[in-house]
Scaffold this active site. Sequence first.
Site, PDB file in Angstrom:
ATOM      1  N   ASN A   1       0.795  -1.342  -0.149  1.00 51.26           N
ATOM      2  CA  ASN A   1      -0.009  -0.504   0.071  1.00 51.26           C
ATOM      3  C   ASN A   1       0.915   1.099   0.308  1.00 51.26           C
ATOM      4  O   ASN A   1       1.311   1.711   1.132  1.00 51.26           O
ATOM      5  CB  ASN A   1      -1.018  -0.077   1.476  1.00 51.26           C
ATOM      6  CG  ASN A   1      -1.493   1.574   1.031  1.00 51.26           C
ATOM      7  OD1 ASN A   1      -1.874   2.096  -0.140  1.00 51.26           O
ATOM      8  ND2 ASN A   1      -2.695   1.039   2.386  1.00 51.26           N
TER       9      ASN A   1
ATOM     10  N   ARG B   1      -2.177  -1.624  -3.958  1.00 51.59           N
ATOM     11  CA  ARG B   1      -3.352  -1.180  -3.268  1.00 51.59           C
ATOM     12  C   ARG B   1      -3.350   0.521  -4.513  1.00 51.59           C
ATOM     13  O   ARG B   1      -2.376   1.178  -4.739  1.00 51.59           O
ATOM     14  CB  ARG B   1      -3.394  -0.717  -2.316  1.00 51.59           C
ATOM     15  CG  ARG B   1      -4.918  -0.073  -2.293  1.00 51.59           C
ATOM     16  CD  ARG B   1      -4.899   0.704  -0.385  1.00 51.59           C
ATOM     17  NE  ARG B   1      -5.801   1.869  -0.300  1.00 51.59           N
ATOM     18  CZ  ARG B   1      -6.165   2.826   0.359  1.00 51.59           C
ATOM     19  NH1 ARG B   1      -5.091   3.597   0.795  1.00 51.59           N
ATOM     20  NH2 ARG B   1      -6.808   3.539   0.609  1.00 51.59           N
TER      21      ARG B   1
ATOM     22  N   HIS C   1     -12.705   2.662  -0.481  1.00 51.48           N
ATOM     23  CA  HIS C   1     -12.500   1.757   0.508  1.00 51.48           C
ATOM     24  C   HIS C   1     -12.511   0.360   0.435  1.00 51.48           C
ATOM     25  O   HIS C   1     -13.257  -0.297   1.258  1.00 51.48           O
ATOM     26  CB  HIS C   1     -13.062   2.080   2.188  1.00 51.48           C
ATOM     27  CG  HIS C   1     -12.214   2.998   2.419  1.00 51.48           C
ATOM     28  ND1 HIS C   1     -13.284   4.252   3.140  1.00 51.48           N
ATOM     29  CD2 HIS C   1     -11.210   3.821   2.633  1.00 51.48           C
ATOM     30  CE1 HIS C   1     -12.044   5.267   4.149  1.00 51.48           C
ATOM     31  NE2 HIS C   1     -11.356   4.500   3.825  1.00 51.48           N
TER      32      HIS C   1
ATOM     33  N   HIS D   1     -16.684   1.698   7.842  1.00 50.05           N
ATOM     34  CA  HIS D   1     -15.703   2.000   7.290  1.00 50.05           C
ATOM     35  C   HIS D   1     -15.263   3.065   8.285  1.00 50.05           C
ATOM     36  O   HIS D   1     -15.379   4.037   7.465  1.00 50.05           O
ATOM     37  CB  HIS D   1     -14.742   1.661   6.356  1.00 50.05           C
ATOM     38  CG  HIS D   1     -13.514   1.855   6.153  1.00 50.05           C
ATOM     39  ND1 HIS D   1     -12.212   1.216   5.928  1.00 50.05           N
ATOM     40  CD2 HIS D   1     -12.487   2.856   6.572  1.00 50.05           C
ATOM     41  CE1 HIS D   1     -11.335   1.132   6.536  1.00 50.05           C
ATOM     42  NE2 HIS D   1     -11.014   2.752   6.631  1.00 50.05           N
TER      43      HIS D   1
ATOM     44  N   GLY E   1     -12.533   5.349   9.909  1.00 50.66           N
ATOM     45  CA  GLY E   1     -11.382   5.752  10.588  1.00 50.66           C
ATOM     46  C   GLY E   1     -11.188   7.529  10.574  1.00 50.66           C
ATOM     47  O   GLY E   1     -11.538   7.615  10.415  1.00 50.66           O
TER      48      GLY E   1
ATOM     49  N   GLY F   1     -10.219   8.272   7.646  1.00 50.86           N
ATOM     50  CA  GLY F   1     -11.344   8.554   6.267  1.00 50.86           C
ATOM     51  C   GLY F   1     -12.283   8.040   6.296  1.00 50.86           C
ATOM     52  O   GLY F   1     -12.509   7.020   7.495  1.00 50.86           O
TER      53      GLY F   1
ATOM     54  N   ARG G   1     -11.800  15.637   6.533  1.00 49.10           N
ATOM     55  CA  ARG G   1     -12.485  16.111   5.194  1.00 49.10           C
ATOM     56  C   ARG G   1     -14.279  16.390   6.019  1.00 49.10           C
ATOM     57  O   ARG G   1     -14.656  15.567   6.529  1.00 49.10           O
ATOM     58  CB  ARG G   1     -12.494  15.148   4.062  1.00 49.10           C
ATOM     59  CG  ARG G   1     -11.191  14.676   4.129  1.00 49.10           C
ATOM     60  CD  ARG G   1     -11.338  13.671   3.157  1.00 49.10           C
ATOM     61  NE  ARG G   1     -10.076  12.683   2.915  1.00 49.10           N
ATOM     62  CZ  ARG G   1      -9.622  11.530   2.650  1.00 49.10           C
ATOM     63  NH1 ARG G   1     -10.772  10.797   2.854  1.00 49.10           N
ATOM     64  NH2 ARG G   1      -8.660  11.262   3.142  1.00 49.10           N
TER      65      ARG G   1
ATOM     66  N   ASP H   1      -7.915  13.757  15.551  1.00 48.02           N
ATOM     67  CA  ASP H   1      -7.580  12.586  16.239  1.00 48.02           C
ATOM     68  C   ASP H   1      -8.995  12.281  17.799  1.00 48.02           C
ATOM     69  O   ASP H   1      -9.435  12.901  18.179  1.00 48.02           O
ATOM     70  CB  ASP H   1      -6.442  12.323  16.802  1.00 48.02           C
ATOM     71  CG  ASP H   1      -6.671  10.508  17.181  1.00 48.02           C
ATOM     72  OD1 ASP H   1      -7.448   9.647  17.876  1.00 48.02           O
ATOM     73  OD2 ASP H   1      -5.293  10.033  17.023  1.00 48.02           O
TER      74      ASP H   1
ATOM     75  N   ILE I   1     -11.367   4.034  14.221  1.00 53.12           N
ATOM     76  CA  ILE I   1     -12.196   5.390  15.325  1.00 53.12           C
ATOM     77  C   ILE I   1     -13.823   3.169  15.605  1.00 53.12           C
ATOM     78  O   ILE I   1     -13.894   3.084  16.602  1.00 53.12           O
ATOM     79  CB  ILE I   1     -12.972   5.730  14.278  1.00 53.12           C
ATOM     80  CG1 ILE I   1     -12.298   6.922  14.421  1.00 53.12           C
ATOM     81  CG2 ILE I   1     -14.525   6.528  15.159  1.00 53.12           C
ATOM     82  CD1 ILE I   1     -12.693   8.081  13.312  1.00 53.12           C
TER      83      ILE I   1
ATOM     84  N   ASN J   1     -12.058   0.869  17.438  1.00 47.49           N
ATOM     85  CA  ASN J   1     -11.169   0.909  18.377  1.00 47.49           C
ATOM     86  C   ASN J   1     -12.332   2.532  19.805  1.00 47.49           C
ATOM     87  O   ASN J   1     -11.478   2.023  20.752  1.00 47.49           O
ATOM     88  CB  ASN J   1      -9.961   1.744  18.414  1.00 47.49           C
ATOM     89  CG  ASN J   1      -8.883   0.536  17.384  1.00 47.49           C
ATOM     90  OD1 ASN J   1      -8.919  -0.701  18.187  1.00 47.49           O
ATOM     91  ND2 ASN J   1      -8.522   1.276  16.921  1.00 47.49           N
TER      92      ASN J   1
ATOM     93  N   GLU K   1      -7.319  -5.389   4.741  1.00 45.93           N
ATOM     94  CA  GLU K   1      -7.417  -4.694   2.840  1.00 45.93           C
ATOM     95  C   GLU K   1      -6.588  -5.505   2.263  1.00 45.93           C
ATOM     96  O   GLU K   1      -6.128  -6.299   1.431  1.00 45.93           O
ATOM     97  CB  GLU K   1      -7.030  -3.258   2.914  1.00 45.93           C
ATOM     98  CG  GLU K   1      -8.958  -2.562   2.826  1.00 45.93           C
ATOM     99  CD  GLU K   1      -7.976  -1.397   3.302  1.00 45.93           C
ATOM    100  OE1 GLU K   1      -7.782  -1.185   4.637  1.00 45.93           O
ATOM    101  OE2 GLU K   1      -8.607  -0.396   2.905  1.00 45.93           O
TER     102      GLU K   1
HETATM  103  P1  ADP Z   1      -6.507   5.821   8.134  1.00 44.58           P
HETATM  104  O1  ADP Z   1      -6.532   4.416   7.929  1.00 44.58           O
HETATM  105  O2  ADP Z   1      -7.739   5.995   7.344  1.00 44.58           O
HETATM  106  O3  ADP Z   1      -6.032   6.903   8.106  1.00 44.58           O
HETATM  107  P2  ADP Z   1      -6.850   4.598  10.506  1.00 44.58           P
HETATM  108  O4  ADP Z   1      -8.367   3.490  10.019  1.00 44.58           O
HETATM  109  O5  ADP Z   1      -5.570   4.602  10.886  1.00 44.58           O
HETATM  110  O6  ADP Z   1      -7.289   5.869   9.331  1.00 44.58           O
HETATM  111  O7  ADP Z   1      -8.072   5.157  12.011  1.00 44.58           O
HETATM  112  C1  ADP Z   1      -7.387   6.316  12.670  1.00 44.58           C
HETATM  113  C2  ADP Z   1      -8.151   6.838  13.296  1.00 44.58           C
HETATM  114  O8  ADP Z   1      -8.993   6.055  14.286  1.00 44.58           O
HETATM  115  C3  ADP Z   1      -7.507   8.108  14.288  1.00 44.58           C
HETATM  116  O9  ADP Z   1      -7.113   9.376  13.532  1.00 44.58           O
HETATM  117  C4  ADP Z   1      -8.875   7.882  15.776  1.00 44.58           C
HETATM  118  O10 ADP Z   1      -9.479   9.704  15.136  1.00 44.58           O
HETATM  119  C5  ADP Z   1      -9.155   6.418  15.600  1.00 44.58           C
HETATM  120  N1  ADP Z   1      -8.384   5.974  16.442  1.00 44.58           N
HETATM  121  C6  ADP Z   1      -7.109   5.108  16.861  1.00 44.58           C
HETATM  122  N2  ADP Z   1      -6.978   4.407  17.339  1.00 44.58           N
HETATM  123  C7  ADP Z   1      -8.083   4.663  18.370  1.00 44.58           C
HETATM  124  C8  ADP Z   1      -7.936   4.685  19.558  1.00 44.58           C
HETATM  125  N3  ADP Z   1      -7.045   3.053  20.211  1.00 44.58           N
HETATM  126  N4  ADP Z   1      -9.076   4.685  19.832  1.00 44.58           N
HETATM  127  C9  ADP Z   1     -10.135   5.307  19.829  1.00 44.58           C
HETATM  128  N5  ADP Z   1      -9.660   6.101  18.186  1.00 44.58           N
HETATM  129  C10 ADP Z   1      -8.196   5.861  17.821  1.00 44.58           C
END
Ligand code: ADP
Length: 399
Positions: free
Chosen positions: A9, A90, A179, A206, A208, A210, A239, A281, A330, A333, A384
């Site tokens: 990736n 990817r 995604h 999904h 995160g 993004g 975004r 975050d 998100i 977690n 993925e």
């Molecule tokens: P991308 O792949 O789009 O860069 P991710 O799927 O890795 O993003 O998600 C990152 C986001 O997930 C972080 O900015 C945060 O908001 C959230 N995140 C990651 N780990 C945790 C955690 N342990 N607890 C809460 N939120 C988390």
Amino acid sequence: MSIKIMAVNAGSSSLKFKLYQMPEETIICSGIADRIGHDDGIFKISFAGQTVKKILPLPNHAVGVKLLLESLIDYKILNSLNEIGGIGHRVVQGGKYFSDSAIFNDDTEAKITSLIPLAPLHNKAHLVGFHAFKDVLPDVPAVAVFDTAFHQTMEPQDFLFPIPYEYYEQYDIRRYGAHGTSHKYLGEEAAKLIPEVSHPRVISCHIGSGASITAIRDGKCVATSMGLTPLGGIMMGTRTGDLDPSVMMYACKCTGKDVYEMYDIFNKKSGLLGVSGISNDTRDIEEATEKGNIQADITNKLFARRVADFIGQYFVRLGGADIIVFSAGIGENSGFYREIICDQIGEALGVKINRELNLPLRGKTEIISTPDSKIKVAVIPTDEEIMIARDVVRLLKLN
Ligand code: ADP
């Protein structure tokens, strides 16, 4: 036949990798070349229970790839690079050309190149990553796995924008989504959690940095939230997600910025970051919320509302839903965000979650709805990379 497959990736400043033994699907090693373009680049590789991390100049992707391949030999992860039977890359934007993954040949490369205007940072980086591997391993076949391919099953009424039709005909302006590889995986895994349902209707979230939501019926995408680019859909880390289009014009007029500057702000300074003024975050925003920060609280409420709106929309689109899935940073977690989203849809959709089970749950597959919930709700960690490795095996007929 047992074979080693590399899933790659490549982003604009990073290159993540995972080496699999297929078809067993065991991970041999994984890691990242990060901060590419910097003197203090980071190279990390994990294998056999250990992780090696180096800080060193990574002027470009080729240096990162060279380091990775040398590490495979130096750390005796492989005896020879010839053991790698295929590489999967990817690719974010496959446009109208790809409804499935494709073998990386001249035609595939030309099409990915032609789509650069739709995903300037991403598609360019994927090609750089592809060439970095090709230079060192010219005889190892490669496959492009597109984020958009899974969404190509959408019908026109789900992918068209209500703008002059000739813009679609002449310029291919439509919803492509993103995604897709993750949503496909989540759709398959969600179906396994409801074996009693013969035609599963899945709402896959999904979420995160993004974030996108997809409506899946019988394993096929019928609607997805991201649009022409990953800027559309739900609110994200930085975004905007969907906006009244007049916001662009009026915000430019008010601030004196041009559309390119404003587009950059909509991509990089909006969403959770823009509204909260705290961070992109959710961990930081959650912490601020606990301390009583009002701006953090309104940000959470707006975020949950935007996600809930799409879940409601896709509930209607699917004629009901059998399971709602949360995934990515998100979704996997944060019990807090899952809870505030489910609270928004609970009354209308009869969704109930087990709060004690949900709150501490991180990074593992689990059904978090109560037995009397009208729709099952599950957390499923996305994967993925395994989808990429599977597609390499399938397309190169290595099984
Ligand atoms: P991308 O792949 O789009 O860069 P991710 O799927 O890795 O993003 O998600 C990152 C986001 O997930 C972080 O900015 C945060 O908001 C959230 N995140 C990651 N780990 C945790 C955690 N342990 N607890 C809460 N939120 C988390």
